[in-house]
Motif scaffolding. Structure first.
Motif, PDB file in Angstrom:
ATOM      1  N   ARG A  31      49.469 -52.715  48.768  1.00 53.27           N
ATOM      2  CA  ARG A  31      50.637 -53.358  49.395  1.00 53.27           C
ATOM      3  C   ARG A  31      50.644 -53.179  50.905  1.00 53.27           C
ATOM      4  NH1 ARG A  31      54.599 -51.231  44.832  1.00 53.27           N
ATOM      5  NH2 ARG A  31      54.393 -52.960  43.374  1.00 53.27           N
ATOM      6  N   TYR A  87      45.293 -57.558  42.762  1.00 54.80           N
ATOM      7  CA  TYR A  87      46.742 -57.459  42.879  1.00 54.80           C
ATOM      8  C   TYR A  87      47.368 -58.791  43.257  1.00 54.80           C
ATOM      9  CZ  TYR A  87      46.747 -52.329  42.673  1.00 54.80           C
ATOM     10  OH  TYR A  87      46.627 -51.037  42.265  1.00 54.80           O
ATOM     11  N   THR A  97      48.260 -48.732  44.202  1.00 53.81           N
ATOM     12  CA  THR A  97      49.104 -49.907  44.394  1.00 53.81           C
ATOM     13  C   THR A  97      49.785 -49.865  45.758  1.00 53.81           C
ATOM     14  OG1 THR A  97      49.452 -50.233  42.041  1.00 53.81           O
ATOM     15  CG2 THR A  97      51.103 -51.170  43.504  1.00 53.81           C
TER      16      THR A  97
END
Length: 116
Positions: free
Chosen positions: A56, A76, A52
């Motif tokens: 990002r 995502y 994750t």
């Protein structure tokens, strides 16, 4: 989901374990593969959640499971699960003999208490 949205089916995975955990001596529960650049990161149930974090910081929205027998994708950007998607370059999972959690020798005895 198509290759025109940032998925590169020709790029191989970055290795057989989480890039950041390998660099720091950490451990992971399950592994995820960035479908854009091949980065292998640990899942959100792992202590460090590197997959994750990579999504990002890189802006690469799609991951695929890097677990044997799993081929699902996650977006995502839209929080959408796809049961299948484009065929990515091999290998498609970590080695079957690599333990889960892993890697061997770095998983603490109380690992279940440490999962996210």
């Amino acid at each position: 989901m198509t290759t025109s949205n940032g998925i590169d089916p020709d790029v191989p995975p970055s290795g057989t374990g989480c890039v950041e955990c390998e660099a720091t001596g950490g451990w992971w529960f399950h592994l995820r593969r960035c479908a854009g650049c091949g980065h292998i990161g640990c899942c959100d149930d792992s202590p460090s959640k590197h997959a994750t974090a990579h999504a990002r910081t890189s802006g690469h929205p799609f991951i695929q499971s890097f677990e044997p027998g799993e081929d699902w994708f996650w977006d995502y950007g839209t929080s959408t699960l796809y049961e299948t998607g484009p065929q990515l370059a091999p290998p498609h999972s970590h080695p079957a003999d690599q333990p889960v959690p892993g890697p061997a020798g770095r998983v603490p005895a109380d690992w279940q208490d440490r999962l996210g």
